[in-house]
Design a protein around this motif. Structure first.
Motif, mmCIF file in Angstrom:
data_model
loop_
_atom_site.group_PDB
_atom_site.id
_atom_site.type_symbol
_atom_site.label_atom_id
_atom_site.label_comp_id
_atom_site.label_asym_id
_atom_site.label_seq_id
_atom_site.Cartn_x
_atom_site.Cartn_y
_atom_site.Cartn_z
ATOM 1 N N SER A 51 -3.012 -5.722 20.496
ATOM 2 C CA SER A 51 -2.314 -6.292 21.642
ATOM 3 C C SER A 51 -1.421 -5.240 22.279
ATOM 4 N N GLU A 52 -1.259 -5.307 23.561
ATOM 5 C CA GLU A 52 -0.451 -4.296 24.248
ATOM 6 C C GLU A 52 1.030 -4.530 24.069
ATOM 7 N N HIS A 53 1.454 -5.703 23.569
ATOM 8 C CA HIS A 53 2.870 -6.002 23.377
ATOM 9 C C HIS A 53 3.369 -5.607 21.983
ATOM 10 N N VAL A 54 2.481 -5.235 21.082
ATOM 11 C CA VAL A 54 2.855 -4.860 19.718
ATOM 12 C C VAL A 54 2.950 -3.344 19.649
ATOM 13 N N SER A 55 4.103 -2.863 19.169
ATOM 14 C CA SER A 55 4.292 -1.413 19.099
ATOM 15 C C SER A 55 3.477 -0.816 17.961
ATOM 16 N N ILE A 56 3.270 0.486 18.051
ATOM 17 C CA ILE A 56 2.510 1.194 17.013
ATOM 18 C C ILE A 56 3.266 1.164 15.693
ATOM 19 N N LEU A 57 4.591 1.297 15.736
ATOM 20 C CA LEU A 57 5.381 1.281 14.499
ATOM 21 C C LEU A 57 5.290 -0.070 13.801
ATOM 22 N N ARG A 58 5.293 -1.151 14.563
ATOM 23 C CA ARG A 58 5.170 -2.471 13.951
ATOM 24 C C ARG A 58 3.797 -2.632 13.309
ATOM 25 N N SER A 59 2.764 -2.184 13.985
ATOM 26 C CA SER A 59 1.410 -2.264 13.421
ATOM 27 C C SER A 59 1.292 -1.398 12.183
ATOM 28 N N LEU A 60 1.895 -0.219 12.223
ATOM 29 C CA LEU A 60 1.878 0.675 11.064
ATOM 30 C C LEU A 60 2.657 0.059 9.902
ATOM 31 N N GLY A 61 3.785 -0.599 10.202
ATOM 32 C CA GLY A 61 4.570 -1.252 9.151
ATOM 33 C C GLY A 61 3.801 -2.359 8.463
ATOM 34 N N VAL A 62 3.079 -3.156 9.247
ATOM 35 C CA VAL A 62 2.272 -4.229 8.664
ATOM 36 C C VAL A 62 1.178 -3.645 7.786
ATOM 37 N N ALA A 63 0.556 -2.566 8.232
ATOM 38 C CA ALA A 63 -0.506 -1.941 7.444
ATOM 39 C C ALA A 63 0.049 -1.376 6.141
ATOM 40 N N VAL A 64 1.220 -0.746 6.197
ATOM 41 C CA VAL A 64 1.827 -0.185 4.980
ATOM 42 C C VAL A 64 2.203 -1.299 4.009
ATOM 43 N N LEU A 65 2.761 -2.389 4.520
ATOM 44 C CA LEU A 65 3.109 -3.508 3.641
ATOM 45 C C LEU A 65 1.875 -4.131 3.004
ATOM 46 N N ALA A 66 0.809 -4.263 3.780
ATOM 47 C CA ALA A 66 -0.428 -4.821 3.228
ATOM 48 C C ALA A 66 -1.003 -3.902 2.154
ATOM 49 N N LEU A 67 -0.993 -2.613 2.408
ATOM 50 C CA LEU A 67 -1.500 -1.658 1.426
ATOM 51 C C LEU A 67 -0.647 -1.667 0.164
ATOM 52 N N THR A 68 0.660 -1.747 0.327
ATOM 53 C CA THR A 68 1.559 -1.812 -0.827
ATOM 54 C C THR A 68 1.292 -3.069 -1.647
ATOM 55 N N ALA A 69 1.079 -4.188 -0.989
ATOM 56 C CA ALA A 69 0.797 -5.429 -1.707
ATOM 57 C C ALA A 69 -0.508 -5.327 -2.482
ATOM 58 N N VAL A 70 -1.523 -4.731 -1.894
ATOM 59 C CA VAL A 70 -2.811 -4.577 -2.578
ATOM 60 C C VAL A 70 -2.658 -3.677 -3.800
ATOM 61 N N VAL A 71 -1.952 -2.567 -3.649
ATOM 62 C CA VAL A 71 -1.741 -1.645 -4.782
ATOM 63 C C VAL A 71 -0.950 -2.345 -5.874
ATOM 64 N N TRP A 72 0.064 -3.122 -5.493
ATOM 65 C CA TRP A 72 0.878 -3.829 -6.479
ATOM 66 C C TRP A 72 0.034 -4.825 -7.261
ATOM 67 N N VAL A 73 -0.818 -5.562 -6.588
ATOM 68 C CA VAL A 73 -1.679 -6.540 -7.265
ATOM 69 C C VAL A 73 -2.649 -5.838 -8.210
ATOM 70 N N ILE A 74 -3.215 -4.718 -7.786
ATOM 71 C CA ILE A 74 -4.145 -3.974 -8.641
ATOM 72 C C ILE A 74 -3.430 -3.474 -9.894
ATOM 73 N N LEU A 75 -2.237 -2.892 -9.723
ATOM 74 C CA LEU A 75 -1.490 -2.389 -10.885
ATOM 75 C C LEU A 75 -1.079 -3.522 -11.812
ATOM 76 N N LEU A 76 -0.673 -4.639 -11.252
ATOM 77 C CA LEU A 76 -0.270 -5.777 -12.078
ATOM 78 C C LEU A 76 -1.436 -6.302 -12.906
ATOM 79 N N THR A 77 -2.600 -6.411 -12.303
ATOM 80 C CA THR A 77 -3.752 -6.898 -13.061
ATOM 81 C C THR A 77 -4.161 -5.905 -14.144
ATOM 82 N N ARG A 78 -4.038 -4.616 -13.872
ATOM 83 C CA ARG A 78 -4.379 -3.624 -14.908
ATOM 84 C C ARG A 78 -3.409 -3.708 -16.074
ATOM 85 N N ILE A 79 -2.121 -3.880 -15.778
ATOM 86 C CA ILE A 79 -1.124 -3.979 -16.844
ATOM 87 C C ILE A 79 -1.373 -5.232 -17.679
ATOM 88 N N LEU A 80 -1.651 -6.348 -17.020
ATOM 89 C CA LEU A 80 -1.900 -7.589 -17.757
ATOM 90 C C LEU A 80 -3.171 -7.510 -18.583
#
Length: 84
Positions: A2-31
């Motif tokens: 969308s033209e109303h969403v800044s690049i930094l906001r889109s990048l922040g959402v992508a980083v948070l999503a990637l962090t959540a995926v990595v966290w879930v993967i590490l948690l399942t490996r530890i368990l």
């Protein structure tokens, strides 16, 4: 995008999503690692980060107090408890 969403906001959402995926993967490996170790170890819980303790600690010592020492200790306790 969308033209109303800044690049930094889109990048922040992508980083948070990637962090959540990595966290879930590490948690399942530890368990999973904990579950596979549980089959080989005794049922008693252990902390892997702490070294094994050879003995529980020093033996308890006690000293019999004289009546004068007991009275002095009781007086000290009364002095300290008066302030509370």
């Amino acid at each position: 995008m969308s033209e109303h969403v800044s690049i930094l906001r889109s990048l922040g959402v992508a980083v948070l999503a990637l962090t959540a995926v990595v966290w879930v993967i590490l948690l399942t490996r530890i368990l999973r690692r904990g579950r596979t170790r549980a089959g080989r170890r005794p049922a008693a819980p252990t902390l892997d980060a702490l070294p094994y303790q050879a003995q529980a600690g020093p033996h308890l010592e006690s000293v019999e107090l004289t009546p004068a020492e007991r009275d002095a200790f009781a007086g000290l306790v009364r002095q300290l408890s008066d302030g509370h």
